[in-house]
Enzyme design. Structure first.
Site, mmCIF file in Angstrom:
data_model
loop_
_atom_site.group_PDB
_atom_site.id
_atom_site.type_symbol
_atom_site.label_atom_id
_atom_site.label_comp_id
_atom_site.label_asym_id
_atom_site.label_seq_id
_atom_site.Cartn_x
_atom_site.Cartn_y
_atom_site.Cartn_z
ATOM 1 C CE LYS A 10 -3.417 -2.676 2.461
ATOM 2 N NZ LYS A 10 -4.732 -2.673 3.074
ATOM 3 C CG HIS A 91 -6.857 -3.162 -2.660
ATOM 4 N ND1 HIS A 91 -7.429 -2.458 -1.618
ATOM 5 C CD2 HIS A 91 -6.132 -4.152 -2.096
ATOM 6 C CE1 HIS A 91 -7.047 -2.999 -0.477
ATOM 7 N NE2 HIS A 91 -6.267 -4.039 -0.734
ATOM 8 C CD GLU A 93 -6.806 -0.366 1.370
ATOM 9 O OE1 GLU A 93 -5.718 -0.177 0.802
ATOM 10 O OE2 GLU A 93 -6.937 -1.116 2.362
ATOM 11 C CD GLU A 161 -7.489 -8.226 -0.823
ATOM 12 O OE1 GLU A 161 -6.529 -8.581 -0.126
ATOM 13 O OE2 GLU A 161 -7.604 -7.088 -1.278
ATOM 14 C CB SER A 206 -6.922 -9.917 8.862
ATOM 15 O OG SER A 206 -7.356 -8.577 8.954
ATOM 16 N N GLY A 227 -1.541 -7.674 3.233
ATOM 17 C CA GLY A 227 -1.215 -6.261 3.407
ATOM 18 C C GLY A 227 -0.206 -6.075 4.533
#
Ligand code: PEP
Length: 245
Positions: A10, A91, A93, A161, A206, A227
């Site tokens: 990221k 993704h 985000e 995800e 996670s 991540g």
């Protein structure tokens, strides 16, 4: 198909962080899976020099066009030129903070292929959607619209995800992960035929050294997109080591 463990740094990392890649390179001895790190784009070229092909490097997004007046964006060709062989697309985000739609993601996947990059196409439901029992339907819709019909196991990887599991320390139960991966496999095969049979489906959300072995051992889990736990070589190596040969 060989499993893939991919790290998504990221917006983390400066040249000082390249030491983590050196440590990863030194410790990687005949891993049972393919290994990929996606650092910030500013570090890809330097990382390529350090890593020297010991594992793959990737970008975290690309523009759909090869060049042009798109201030702040990077093309898939630029990532390739810097030393990337993969790019993460769609993704959550990017979808959440940059308004990326499934159509954008599909256009970017075609751009990745045009540049010779393998696309990691991310899908996943929100917590509200899961609680409403809509997760399978939401993921199927994202697959149908984000994954172009020319996708193959050679040019694409899917990353499941669940949005609520990213960066939260929470994960679905193993049964839930297995059920969703089996659903995604069925959707891929029904949409892409044989090309959907061998396509890797990564789990992301996670993953850490403590839960990696269980998650990576589940049916239809072809690896992990990691991540936070990919930022330190020591943790990432434990996740890589959890892949069964
Ligand atoms: C991710 O960013 O794709 C991700 C899975 O993050 P984390 O492992 O930190 O949940």
């Amino acid at each position: 198909m060989r499993a893939l463990v991919a790290g998504n740094w990221k917006m983390n990392g400066t040249p000082a962080s390249l030491g983590e890649l050196e440590a990863l390179k030194q410790a990687l001895a005949a891993p049972a899976c393919d290994v990929l790190v996606c650092p910030p784009a500013t570090l890809i070229a330097q990382a390529a020099w350090h890593v020297k092909g010991a594992f793959a490097l990737g970008g975290q997004d690309c523009h759909a066009e090869p060049k042009g007046a798109f201030t702040g964006d990077l093309s898939a060709e630029m990532l390739r030129d810097a030393g990337a062989s993969f790019v993460i697309l769609g993704h959550s985000e990017r979808r959440q903070y940059h308004g990326e739609s499934n159509a954008h993601v599909a256009a970017k996947a075609r751009a990745a292929w045009r540049a010779g990059l393998k696309a990691i196409i991310c899908i996943g439901e929100s917590e509200a959607q899961r609680n409403a029992g809509e997760a399978p339907h939401i993921c199927q819709g994202q697959l149908n619209e984000s994954v172009p019909p020319e996708a193959t196991s050679a040019n694409s990887v899917i990353a499941y995800e669940p949005v609520w599991a990213i960066g939260t320390g929470r994960t679905p139960t193993s049964d839930d992960i297995a059920a969703m991966h089996s659903h995604i496999r069925a959707c891929l095969v029904s949409r892409l035929g044989a090309a959907g049979e061998g396509m890797l489906i990564l789990y992301g959300g996670s993953v850490n050294p403590g839960n990696a072995a269980e998650i990576l051992g589940l049916p239809e889990v072809g690896g992990a997109l990691v991540g936070g736990a990919s930022l330190k070589a020591a943790d990432f190596l434990k996740i890589i080591a959890a892949v069964k040969a």
